[in-house]
Design an enzyme around this catalytic site. Structure first.
Site, PDB file in Angstrom:
ATOM      1  N   HIS A 197     -61.306 -19.704  -3.445  1.00 13.19           N
ATOM      2  CA  HIS A 197     -59.715 -20.028  -3.659  1.00 13.19           C
ATOM      3  C   HIS A 197     -59.782 -20.850  -4.963  1.00 13.19           C
ATOM      4  O   HIS A 197     -59.350 -20.871  -6.008  1.00 13.19           O
ATOM      5  CB  HIS A 197     -59.181 -20.510  -2.613  1.00 13.19           C
ATOM      6  CG  HIS A 197     -57.739 -21.219  -2.868  1.00 13.19           C
ATOM      7  ND1 HIS A 197     -56.666 -20.374  -2.684  1.00 13.19           N
ATOM      8  CD2 HIS A 197     -57.384 -22.130  -3.689  1.00 13.19           C
ATOM      9  CE1 HIS A 197     -55.528 -21.019  -2.837  1.00 13.19           C
ATOM     10  NE2 HIS A 197     -55.796 -22.187  -3.606  1.00 13.19           N
ATOM     11  N   GLU A 198     -60.739 -22.145  -4.958  1.00 13.19           N
ATOM     12  CA  GLU A 198     -60.683 -22.918  -5.891  1.00 13.19           C
ATOM     13  C   GLU A 198     -61.299 -22.221  -7.278  1.00 13.19           C
ATOM     14  O   GLU A 198     -61.245 -22.715  -8.480  1.00 13.19           O
ATOM     15  CB  GLU A 198     -61.336 -24.309  -5.448  1.00 13.19           C
ATOM     16  CG  GLU A 198     -60.731 -24.918  -4.378  1.00 13.19           C
ATOM     17  CD  GLU A 198     -59.292 -25.290  -4.768  1.00 13.19           C
ATOM     18  OE1 GLU A 198     -58.858 -25.475  -5.839  1.00 13.19           O
ATOM     19  OE2 GLU A 198     -58.417 -25.495  -3.944  1.00 13.19           O
ATOM     20  N   HIS A 217     -58.882 -20.313  -9.085  1.00 13.57           N
ATOM     21  CA  HIS A 217     -58.102 -21.263  -9.894  1.00 13.57           C
ATOM     22  C   HIS A 217     -58.821 -21.474 -11.281  1.00 13.57           C
ATOM     23  O   HIS A 217     -58.168 -21.450 -12.374  1.00 13.57           O
ATOM     24  CB  HIS A 217     -57.844 -22.557  -9.197  1.00 13.57           C
ATOM     25  CG  HIS A 217     -56.509 -22.572  -8.119  1.00 13.57           C
ATOM     26  ND1 HIS A 217     -55.495 -22.000  -8.489  1.00 13.57           N
ATOM     27  CD2 HIS A 217     -56.514 -23.199  -6.962  1.00 13.57           C
ATOM     28  CE1 HIS A 217     -54.776 -21.986  -7.389  1.00 13.57           C
ATOM     29  NE2 HIS A 217     -55.161 -22.863  -6.487  1.00 13.57           N
ATOM     30  N   GLU A 220     -50.963 -20.053  -6.143  1.00 12.69           N
ATOM     31  CA  GLU A 220     -51.942 -20.164  -5.232  1.00 12.69           C
ATOM     32  C   GLU A 220     -51.819 -18.846  -4.333  1.00 12.69           C
ATOM     33  O   GLU A 220     -53.002 -18.667  -3.614  1.00 12.69           O
ATOM     34  CB  GLU A 220     -50.778 -21.333  -4.334  1.00 12.69           C
ATOM     35  CG  GLU A 220     -51.036 -22.688  -4.657  1.00 12.69           C
ATOM     36  CD  GLU A 220     -52.380 -23.031  -4.609  1.00 12.69           C
ATOM     37  OE1 GLU A 220     -53.098 -22.715  -3.568  1.00 12.69           O
ATOM     38  OE2 GLU A 220     -52.841 -23.911  -5.371  1.00 12.69           O
TER      39      GLU A 220
END
Length: 379
Positions: free
Chosen positions: A137-138, A141, A188
């Protein structure tokens, strides 16, 4: 690690060679990102903000007060990090830190060289598959460039209470921040998809969101019941509940966990996830061929579909008032125009502020553009 864990075969994951971040970006997120990347002068805004914000100092705070992860420190975390990056075909790992906190959390920070921070609670409460999803997930980003724009949002939020030097004023700035929060909530959702692609375990991604909502112990939590909460949250109640939901989310950078879980499930059910795992996805070498118009239209189409299918009482009322029709394409175009106008204004304001920061102490300040001749500039 238990004996069963040691004997359990490793999950086979497909390496998504040369995958572009466009593969996982939510339509509303991708439309905003493409517009920002193509916006003339926006790089100047970024550089001006960067000049007034010491990223190195912020990184030093984590270097001094947290643990930098590598093969010697938190080796389990480092291994999951490397696995997530390898699956997304990331050759160079960003720096990763673990910071003390009882809350499961992660974030990507920075403009010039973004880095990732996760909490000790994430290390302690997430199993390997869930941790891999969080780290993916990060990484998502970082690959999408979210860290750059979120850092700008953090700066704007911090400055919202002290913006006398901005000609657009505090009210206009708060409107910009609210719009950026709306974009960030969609970012997100993009990163949730990246986390799923990195771990390639839908159940683990759902468990991660369940733990974000209810802590680390899932022994008394049921996945189906959790998704039922999402359905009730999104469509239940009356107009009062709709207003409460607006107040809950308008100034929040993250969608609520139940909504994130439902959105991720819809993405999987749509067939997009399987298509990507099967090798059908955009490659990085085609990123230069992206169309701003096409991405903005896709974003407008998403909002139109959401408006037409939402069971939220307030949206249902709006459909009745408008006869079920709303031209979100024109709305999106209007917002793009406003973004361009803001970028031009902010670039000029940020440049002047940067000059003030670097001006020798004995040099008088430049007066604001709208100050009458002879008046002293505001302090």
């Amino acid at each position: 690690m238990t004996i069963d864990d040691e004997n359990r075969p490793a999950r086979q994951r497909v390496t998504l060679t040369d995958i572009s971040s466009r593969a996982w970006e939510h339509p509303a997120d991708r439309g905003a990102l493409t517009a920002l990347r193509e916006l003339r002068g926006f790089d100047d805004v970024v550089k001006a903000f960067f000049g007034m914000w010491n990223e190195r100092g912020f990184r030093l705070q984590y270097l001094a007060g947290s643990i930098r992860v590598d093969h010697r420190q938190y080796p389990r975390v480092y291994q999951r990090f490397a696995e997530a990056a390898a699956t997304l075909d990331i050759a160079e790992l960003p720096e990763l830190y673990v910071t003390q906190s009882p809350m499961i959390h992660g974030q990507a920070i920075g403009m010039d060289k973004p880095f990732i921070v996760i909490t000790t609670a994430a290390v302690e409460k997430l199993d390997d598959e869930e941790l891999r999803a969080l780290l993916g997930h990060e990484i998502g980003h970082v690959r999408s460039g979210h860290a750059v724009y979120k850092t700008i949002m953090m700066i704007l939020t911090k400055w919202a209470t002290n913006v006398s030097w901005l000609p657009i004023g505090a009210i206009a700035l708060r409107a910009i921040i609210a719009a950026m929060y709306e974009w960030w909530r969609k970012a997100e959702l993009s990163a949730d998809r990246a986390g799923l692609l990195a771990g390639q375990d839908p159940a683990a991604s759902t468990r991660l969101l369940m733990k974000l909502a209810g802590g680390g112990d899932l022994s008394q939590i049921d996945t189906a019941a959790f998704l039922e909460q999402a359905a009730e949250y999104q469509g239940g109640g009356d107009l009062r509940d709709s207003i409460h939901k607006i107040s809950m989310t308008a100034w929040s950078s993250h969608p609520v966990p139940v909504a994130r879980a439902a959105e991720l499930r819809r993405w999987v059910d749509s067939g997009e996830y399987s298509r990507i795992i099967g090798g059908d996805y955009p490659r990085r070498d085609s990123d230069g061929n992206t169309s701003v118009t096409g991405d903005v239209k896709a974003a407008a189409s998403h909002y139109r579909e959401t408006f037409e299918t939402s069971q939220d009482p307030l949206v249902t009322l709006a459909r009745r008032v408008t006869g079920g029709a709303v031209d979100l394409g024109d709305w999106a175009g209007t917002q793009a125009g406003r973004a361009r106008a803001w970028a031009s204004t902010a670039a000029d304001a940020a440049s002047r502020a940067a000059r003030r920061e670097s001006r020798p102490a004995d040099r008088p300040a430049d007066p604001p553009d709208d100050a009458p001749a002879g008046d002293n500039p505001p302090v």
